[in-house]
Write a protein that holds these residues in place. Structure first.
Motif, mmCIF file in Angstrom:
data_model
loop_
_atom_site.group_PDB
_atom_site.id
_atom_site.type_symbol
_atom_site.label_atom_id
_atom_site.label_comp_id
_atom_site.label_asym_id
_atom_site.label_seq_id
_atom_site.Cartn_x
_atom_site.Cartn_y
_atom_site.Cartn_z
ATOM 1 N N GLU A 66 0.917 -1.281 -0.007
ATOM 2 C CA GLU A 66 -0.010 0.043 -0.129
ATOM 3 C C GLU A 66 0.916 1.086 0.073
ATOM 4 O O GLU A 66 1.813 1.543 0.774
ATOM 5 N N LEU A 67 0.552 2.232 -0.840
ATOM 6 C CA LEU A 67 1.279 3.401 -0.842
ATOM 7 C C LEU A 67 0.768 4.344 0.354
ATOM 8 O O LEU A 67 -0.435 4.587 0.426
ATOM 9 N N VAL A 68 1.736 4.840 0.984
ATOM 10 C CA VAL A 68 1.538 5.624 1.920
ATOM 11 C C VAL A 68 2.069 7.114 1.688
ATOM 12 O O VAL A 68 3.464 7.039 1.493
ATOM 13 N N VAL A 69 1.538 8.150 1.809
ATOM 14 C CA VAL A 69 2.158 9.362 1.371
ATOM 15 C C VAL A 69 1.779 10.412 2.736
ATOM 16 O O VAL A 69 0.623 10.466 2.917
ATOM 17 N N VAL A 70 2.966 10.932 3.166
ATOM 18 C CA VAL A 70 2.750 11.954 4.326
ATOM 19 C C VAL A 70 3.265 13.142 4.002
ATOM 20 O O VAL A 70 4.330 13.521 3.196
ATOM 21 N N VAL A 71 2.265 14.171 4.156
ATOM 22 C CA VAL A 71 2.579 15.384 3.596
ATOM 23 C C VAL A 71 2.367 16.675 4.766
ATOM 24 O O VAL A 71 1.721 16.092 5.738
ATOM 25 N N HIS A 72 3.247 17.347 4.712
ATOM 26 C CA HIS A 72 3.433 18.522 5.768
ATOM 27 C C HIS A 72 3.204 19.871 5.042
ATOM 28 O O HIS A 72 4.114 20.260 4.485
ATOM 29 N N ASP A 73 1.801 20.346 5.267
ATOM 30 C CA ASP A 73 1.315 21.441 4.564
ATOM 31 C C ASP A 73 2.116 22.706 4.657
ATOM 32 O O ASP A 73 2.733 23.268 3.654
ATOM 33 N N PRO A 74 2.491 23.139 5.945
ATOM 34 C CA PRO A 74 3.451 24.119 6.026
ATOM 35 C C PRO A 74 4.994 24.061 5.191
ATOM 36 O O PRO A 74 5.390 25.031 4.692
ATOM 37 N N LEU A 75 5.518 22.735 5.343
ATOM 38 C CA LEU A 75 6.679 22.601 4.721
ATOM 39 C C LEU A 75 6.476 22.757 2.984
ATOM 40 O O LEU A 75 7.361 23.203 2.449
ATOM 41 N N LEU A 76 5.257 22.122 2.682
ATOM 42 C CA LEU A 76 5.153 22.227 0.928
ATOM 43 C C LEU A 76 4.817 23.728 0.615
ATOM 44 O O LEU A 76 5.526 24.162 -0.239
#
Length: 211
Positions: free
Chosen positions: A1-11
């Protein structure tokens, strides 16, 4: 399973040159979330569709019908309204409709030759309110079982790499279709695999990248 972790402030703080990667991360995260939410529906639909999957002809048989034939693939984009009069003509290429375009075609008195369905959600049932049981239906294993059960002529399309494809090669014995979760891409890949051509897209008001 693909797990994507995003951090909006960093992006958000990413340099302009990295924004395409940031946008890709957001899209992947949204796709992974959608897949997780739909998984229970997909598994339930697969279980309910299994009798139809085991008894229906494989969609690969459509090579005998579509091979070398020009085809019109109809989606429900706003531009479809301008082309409905053309589709009413008695003489026209093979007309393949996405399930999302069925209501618009039915309201205009246009009968497609083939319908493709993929969406596992209950909202997809509204697209089949005017379903003609005699209309041939190509279905993916995860699609809603209600319209599949109502169709008298149905063909099973094996999704590349899905649960059934991984379970046993028998399900993809006459070929596999790649949809990336899109009924439009699935129907297009189905026609290409069947040797149809040329293929014209109607009501497809978005860009398709070369695959």
């Amino acid at each position: 399973e693909l797990v994507v972790v995003v951090h909006d402030p960093l992006l958000a703080a990413a340099a302009p040159v990295l924004q395409p990667l940031a946008d890709m991360a957001r899209e992947l995260a949204a796709a992974a979330t959608s897949a997780r939410q739909q998984r229970p529906l997909v598994l339930d639909n697969l279980a309910r569709n299994l009798p139809a999957i085991l008894s229906a002809p494989h969609a690969g048989i459509l090579r005998r019908i579509c091979g070398g034939c020009p085809a019109l693939l109809v989606a429900p984009g706003p531009s479809l309204e301008h082309d409905l009069a053309l589709l009413r003509r008695a003489s026209r290429p093979l007309l393949v409709a996405l399930d999302t375009s069925l209501r618009a075609l039915a309201s205009a008195g246009v009968q497609p030759d083939l319908v493709v369905t993929l969406d596992p959600t209950r909202a997809n049932l509204a697209k089949f309110t005017a379903q003609n049981p005699e209309l041939p239906l190509v279905f993916f294993g995860s699609a809603r079982p209600e319209p599949i059960g109502a169709a008298r002529h149905r063909f099973f399309a094996c999704e590349t790499g899905d649960l059934l494809d991984r379970a046993h090669a028998w399900f993809g014995r006459e070929g596999r279709v790649t949809s990336q979760g899109s009924v439009l891409l699935g129907a297009l890949d189905l026609l290409l695999a069947a040797g149809a051509g040329p293929i014209a897209l109607i009501g497809v008001d978005l860009a398709l990248k070369n695959r």
